[in-house]
Scaffold this active site. Structure first.
Site, PDB file in Angstrom:
ATOM      1  N   ASP A  71       0.821  -1.214   0.000  1.00 46.60           N
ATOM      2  CA  ASP A  71       0.000   0.000   0.000  1.00 46.60           C
ATOM      3  C   ASP A  71       0.858   1.267   0.000  1.00 46.60           C
ATOM      4  O   ASP A  71       0.445   2.314   0.485  1.00 46.60           O
ATOM      5  CB  ASP A  71      -0.947   0.015   1.202  1.00 46.60           C
ATOM      6  CG  ASP A  71      -0.207  -0.007   2.528  1.00 46.60           C
ATOM      7  OD1 ASP A  71       1.019  -0.203   2.527  1.00 46.60           O
ATOM      8  OD2 ASP A  71      -0.867   0.188   3.574  1.00 46.60           O
ATOM      9  N   HIS A 108      26.736   4.034 -16.266  1.00 49.88           N
ATOM     10  CA  HIS A 108      25.563   4.294 -15.428  1.00 49.88           C
ATOM     11  C   HIS A 108      25.656   3.543 -14.103  1.00 49.88           C
ATOM     12  O   HIS A 108      24.656   3.022 -13.605  1.00 49.88           O
ATOM     13  CB  HIS A 108      24.283   3.915 -16.174  1.00 49.88           C
ATOM     14  CG  HIS A 108      23.947   4.854 -17.292  1.00 49.88           C
ATOM     15  ND1 HIS A 108      22.984   4.591 -18.242  1.00 49.88           N
ATOM     16  CD2 HIS A 108      24.464   6.074 -17.620  1.00 49.88           C
ATOM     17  CE1 HIS A 108      22.920   5.608 -19.096  1.00 49.88           C
ATOM     18  NE2 HIS A 108      23.810   6.507 -18.740  1.00 49.88           N
ATOM     19  N   ASP A 142      28.330  11.731 -11.032  1.00 49.85           N
ATOM     20  CA  ASP A 142      27.379  12.282 -11.995  1.00 49.85           C
ATOM     21  C   ASP A 142      26.058  12.366 -11.250  1.00 49.85           C
ATOM     22  O   ASP A 142      25.342  11.373 -11.093  1.00 49.85           O
ATOM     23  CB  ASP A 142      27.280  11.373 -13.218  1.00 49.85           C
ATOM     24  CG  ASP A 142      26.408  11.960 -14.329  1.00 49.85           C
ATOM     25  OD1 ASP A 142      25.600  12.862 -14.043  1.00 49.85           O
ATOM     26  OD2 ASP A 142      26.530  11.496 -15.480  1.00 49.85           O
ATOM     27  N   ASP A 195      22.378  18.765 -14.300  1.00 49.55           N
ATOM     28  CA  ASP A 195      23.147  17.558 -14.638  1.00 49.55           C
ATOM     29  C   ASP A 195      24.630  17.927 -14.620  1.00 49.55           C
ATOM     30  O   ASP A 195      25.103  18.643 -15.493  1.00 49.55           O
ATOM     31  CB  ASP A 195      22.726  17.062 -16.027  1.00 49.55           C
ATOM     32  CG  ASP A 195      23.257  15.671 -16.348  1.00 49.55           C
ATOM     33  OD1 ASP A 195      23.959  15.090 -15.509  1.00 49.55           O
ATOM     34  OD2 ASP A 195      22.947  15.171 -17.451  1.00 49.55           O
ATOM     35  N   HIS A 225      30.034   7.364 -25.748  1.00 50.78           N
ATOM     36  CA  HIS A 225      28.782   8.117 -25.716  1.00 50.78           C
ATOM     37  C   HIS A 225      28.967   9.461 -26.410  1.00 50.78           C
ATOM     38  O   HIS A 225      30.081   9.878 -26.729  1.00 50.78           O
ATOM     39  CB  HIS A 225      28.295   8.315 -24.275  1.00 50.78           C
ATOM     40  CG  HIS A 225      29.241   9.063 -23.380  1.00 50.78           C
ATOM     41  ND1 HIS A 225      29.340  10.441 -23.374  1.00 50.78           N
ATOM     42  CD2 HIS A 225      30.129   8.622 -22.442  1.00 50.78           C
ATOM     43  CE1 HIS A 225      30.234  10.817 -22.476  1.00 50.78           C
ATOM     44  NE2 HIS A 225      30.741   9.742 -21.897  1.00 50.78           N
ATOM     45  N   HIS A 246      23.404  16.237 -24.536  1.00 60.30           N
ATOM     46  CA  HIS A 246      21.982  15.972 -24.773  1.00 60.30           C
ATOM     47  C   HIS A 246      21.199  17.190 -24.305  1.00 60.30           C
ATOM     48  O   HIS A 246      21.684  18.003 -23.514  1.00 60.30           O
ATOM     49  CB  HIS A 246      21.527  14.709 -24.029  1.00 60.30           C
ATOM     50  CG  HIS A 246      21.819  14.724 -22.547  1.00 60.30           C
ATOM     51  ND1 HIS A 246      21.070  15.462 -21.632  1.00 60.30           N
ATOM     52  CD2 HIS A 246      22.782  14.119 -21.813  1.00 60.30           C
ATOM     53  CE1 HIS A 246      21.561  15.288 -20.409  1.00 60.30           C
ATOM     54  NE2 HIS A 246      22.613  14.482 -20.488  1.00 60.30           N
ATOM     55  N   HIS A 254      17.158  14.175 -19.788  1.00 63.84           N
ATOM     56  CA  HIS A 254      17.306  13.994 -21.229  1.00 63.84           C
ATOM     57  C   HIS A 254      16.041  14.586 -21.826  1.00 63.84           C
ATOM     58  O   HIS A 254      15.026  13.897 -21.962  1.00 63.84           O
ATOM     59  CB  HIS A 254      17.480  12.528 -21.602  1.00 63.84           C
ATOM     60  CG  HIS A 254      18.826  11.987 -21.262  1.00 63.84           C
ATOM     61  ND1 HIS A 254      19.375  10.894 -21.886  1.00 63.84           N
ATOM     62  CD2 HIS A 254      19.759  12.374 -20.359  1.00 63.84           C
ATOM     63  CE1 HIS A 254      20.576  10.638 -21.386  1.00 63.84           C
ATOM     64  NE2 HIS A 254      20.828  11.526 -20.444  1.00 63.84           N
ATOM     65  N   GLU A 281      29.651  17.027 -22.115  1.00 65.15           N
ATOM     66  CA  GLU A 281      30.166  16.018 -21.191  1.00 65.15           C
ATOM     67  C   GLU A 281      31.074  14.976 -21.842  1.00 65.15           C
ATOM     68  O   GLU A 281      30.736  13.797 -21.915  1.00 65.15           O
ATOM     69  CB  GLU A 281      28.999  15.304 -20.496  1.00 65.15           C
ATOM     70  CG  GLU A 281      27.914  14.776 -21.447  1.00 65.15           C
ATOM     71  CD  GLU A 281      26.835  14.015 -20.703  1.00 65.15           C
ATOM     72  OE1 GLU A 281      27.176  13.073 -19.955  1.00 65.15           O
ATOM     73  OE2 GLU A 281      25.657  14.358 -20.878  1.00 65.15           O
ATOM     74  N   TYR A 300      37.305   6.413 -20.637  1.00 64.74           N
ATOM     75  CA  TYR A 300      37.091   5.281 -19.750  1.00 64.74           C
ATOM     76  C   TYR A 300      38.056   4.182 -20.181  1.00 64.74           C
ATOM     77  O   TYR A 300      37.867   3.556 -21.226  1.00 64.74           O
ATOM     78  CB  TYR A 300      35.634   4.811 -19.834  1.00 64.74           C
ATOM     79  CG  TYR A 300      34.663   5.973 -19.761  1.00 64.74           C
ATOM     80  CD1 TYR A 300      34.236   6.472 -18.538  1.00 64.74           C
ATOM     81  CD2 TYR A 300      34.215   6.602 -20.930  1.00 64.74           C
ATOM     82  CE1 TYR A 300      33.369   7.561 -18.478  1.00 64.74           C
ATOM     83  CE2 TYR A 300      33.359   7.686 -20.880  1.00 64.74           C
ATOM     84  CZ  TYR A 300      32.942   8.159 -19.644  1.00 64.74           C
ATOM     85  OH  TYR A 300      32.097   9.243 -19.587  1.00 64.74           O
ATOM     86  N   ARG A 322      34.899  11.767 -16.466  1.00 61.46           N
ATOM     87  CA  ARG A 322      33.919  12.517 -17.225  1.00 61.46           C
ATOM     88  C   ARG A 322      33.787  13.899 -16.588  1.00 61.46           C
ATOM     89  O   ARG A 322      33.819  14.029 -15.357  1.00 61.46           O
ATOM     90  CB  ARG A 322      32.552  11.819 -17.258  1.00 61.46           C
ATOM     91  CG  ARG A 322      31.520  12.521 -18.119  1.00 61.46           C
ATOM     92  CD  ARG A 322      30.330  11.615 -18.476  1.00 61.46           C
ATOM     93  NE  ARG A 322      29.539  11.171 -17.349  1.00 61.46           N
ATOM     94  CZ  ARG A 322      29.570   9.920 -16.861  1.00 61.46           C
ATOM     95  NH1 ARG A 322      30.374   9.000 -17.393  1.00 61.46           N
ATOM     96  NH2 ARG A 322      28.817   9.581 -15.829  1.00 61.46           N
ATOM     97  N   GLU A 347      31.208  17.230 -16.910  1.00 65.69           N
ATOM     98  CA  GLU A 347      29.930  17.617 -17.512  1.00 65.69           C
ATOM     99  C   GLU A 347      29.411  18.912 -16.911  1.00 65.69           C
ATOM    100  O   GLU A 347      29.373  19.075 -15.691  1.00 65.69           O
ATOM    101  CB  GLU A 347      28.892  16.509 -17.289  1.00 65.69           C
ATOM    102  CG  GLU A 347      27.511  16.833 -17.816  1.00 65.69           C
ATOM    103  CD  GLU A 347      26.524  15.707 -17.548  1.00 65.69           C
ATOM    104  OE1 GLU A 347      25.492  15.655 -18.236  1.00 65.69           O
ATOM    105  OE2 GLU A 347      26.790  14.885 -16.648  1.00 65.69           O
TER     106      GLU A 347
END
Length: 462
Positions: free
Chosen positions: A48, A254, A271, A282, A365, A369, A376, A408, A412, A429, A431
């Protein structure tokens, strides 16, 4: 009540009303019709208990209304004196408000949000067939919700059942979201003001995390510093799941904050950013757990920072969305060649690296964005028309003042026999959030240091 449900400031009411008028004008230009836009549903977490409610971004963009069980209807066929913007929402209920908190109710919402009419959401199924009867077209988010699709079919069936009385159902149905995507792509001053505040809160959270970090801390302890700062300064929630990655975990794009220990010599990649009054920020920063970069870490860090600087320089009105990415790629690829991470005898020149995408194992990547109400954010990245390129893709869209995007770049480098050992398990990274100006772009997240020397100085001062 939090800042999303307090009495709406007059300037915000005007902003939302003007957006609705833009949509109505666009619908009239297309021949009229009725647009239907519900907010997000409440979602059960377990038994609930629900997940914290978060409005639908499109709905909020046109209303500023943050309660669940609400639907906005825009009637472009309304005659003079008839309501063109109608909100369906929950009624006042003293018992439920004792448990769940304040509700505006239709009368309160009508006054507070500048609508033409407001009705109980329980009346939606009775009212919609009347509203869409004899309308030339129906506009809604086609195929995005099975429940909404079923409701629309029911309303259309109810209208068609009146066919012998001369009542006609809409002849066409249109997808509403592309129109709203284009509106949302260019931010107004109201939006930019909120985004600046969100960026400032997020920057302070990053500074706090840098200063609190010590070897021996676990990732979730560092994450706690971020979340505390978000809420302490009035942000409603993180804009997305916070990434706090120590050591080799930074090479997982991620990676969610876990329980890994930050050790001396590790880099920490964070991040993370907050959402404030419906708008996301971001930010990514990478810093040494012990307060000093190793020579190899500093070498790669400076390459990524130079790549970001090149992308920032390329972010200006009149260029394509792809231009910052291409600028960053050149710097990153040259850095991979200079460090020996890419073997020149195997991959060739810089042009060869770019043509063959030899950088992809270390940078997989894109460099940015859209950002806004969603981290995003809405909006196409390619133009609707124009000649197709050699790969059959449409041209990248042109950047305009008021657009907002992230910048960004990253590198890696996982442990591999093909890579010099001193670079193993380094993930970096950097950003920032950028607002397009008339001549270039403004980074609104630079209240947190980005240069390696400044990061080390901040950590020494803690």
């Amino acid at each position: 009540m939090n800042s999303l449900t307090e009495l709406v400031q007059p300037i915000a009411v005007g902003v939302y009303r003007a957006r609705r008028e833009r949509v109505l004008a666009a619908l009239r230009a297309q021949g009229g019709g009725v647009a239907i836009l519900p907010t997000a549903p409440e979602v059960m977490r377990n038994r609930d208990t629900d997940y914290p409610f978060r409005h639908d971004s499109y709905f909020y963009y046109l209303t500023g209304f943050n309660e669940p069980e609400a639907v906005l209807v825009l009637d472009a066929d309304a005659q003079d004196g008839e309501p063109a913007s109608i909100l369906f929402c929950r009624e006042k209920n003293a018992e439920r408000e004792t448990w769940e908190g304040f509700r505006f109710g239709p009368e309160g919402a009508l006054d507070a949000f500048g609508l033409d009419a407001a009705l109980p959401v329980a009346a939606l199924d009775d009212e919609m067939p009347r509203l869409i009867a004899d309308s030339p077209a129906l506009h809604y988010a086609l195929g995005t919700s099975a429940e909404l699709d079923a409701q629309v079919r029911g309303w259309l069936a109810a209208v068609r059942a009146q066919g012998r009385s001369g009542v006609r159902a809409p002849a066409t149905v249109h997808h509403l979201l592309p129109l709203l995507d284009e509106m949302r792509l260019v931010k107004d001053e109201h939006e930019i003001g909120i985004m600046r505040r969100a960026a400032s809160i997020s920057a302070e959270a990053h500074r706090r995390a840098m200063q609190a970090c010590r070897p021996g801390m676990r990732e979730f302890e560092i994450e706690a510093e971020l979340l505390y700062t978000f809420r302490r300064h009035g942000a409603q929630a993180p804009a997305y799941g916070s990434i706090v990655a120590a050591g080799a975990n930074a090479c997982v794009l991620h990676y969610p904050a876990g329980n890994a220990i930050a050790r001396e010599g590790d880099l920490i990649l964070i991040d993370a950013a907050c959402e404030l009054d419906g708008y996301a920020s971001d930010i990514t920063r990478t810093f040494p757990a012990g307060g000093r970069f190793t020579p190899a870490q500093r070498e790669l860090y400076d390459i990524v920072l130079a790549a970001q600087a090149a992308a920032v320089e390329a972010t200006r009105p009149g260029v394509s969305f792809d231009a910052p990415h291409q600028a960053a790629l050149k710097v990153l690829s040259q850095g991979l060649l200079d460090t020996g991470i890419l073997d020149k005898t195997k991959v060739g020149t810089l042009d060869d690296v770019l043509a063959q995408r030899a950088y992809a194992p270390f940078y997989m990547h894109r460099t940015g964005h859209w950002i806004g109400m969603d981290v995003h954010d809405a909006g196409e990245y390619r133009e609707a028309g124009g000649p197709l390129d050699e790969q059959g893709a449409r041209p990248w869209r042109t950047l305009l003042p008021g657009m907002a995007l992230t910048i960004e770049p990253g590198l890696y480098v996982r442990a591999s026999a093909d890579v010099p050992e001193r670079y193993w398990d380094i993930g970096i990274r950097i950003e920032d959030d950028a607002i397009l100006t008339d001549t270039g772009c403004e980074l609104i997240t630079r209240e947190v240091p980005v240069a390696a020397d400044e990061i080390e100085a901040l950590m020494r001062a803690s």
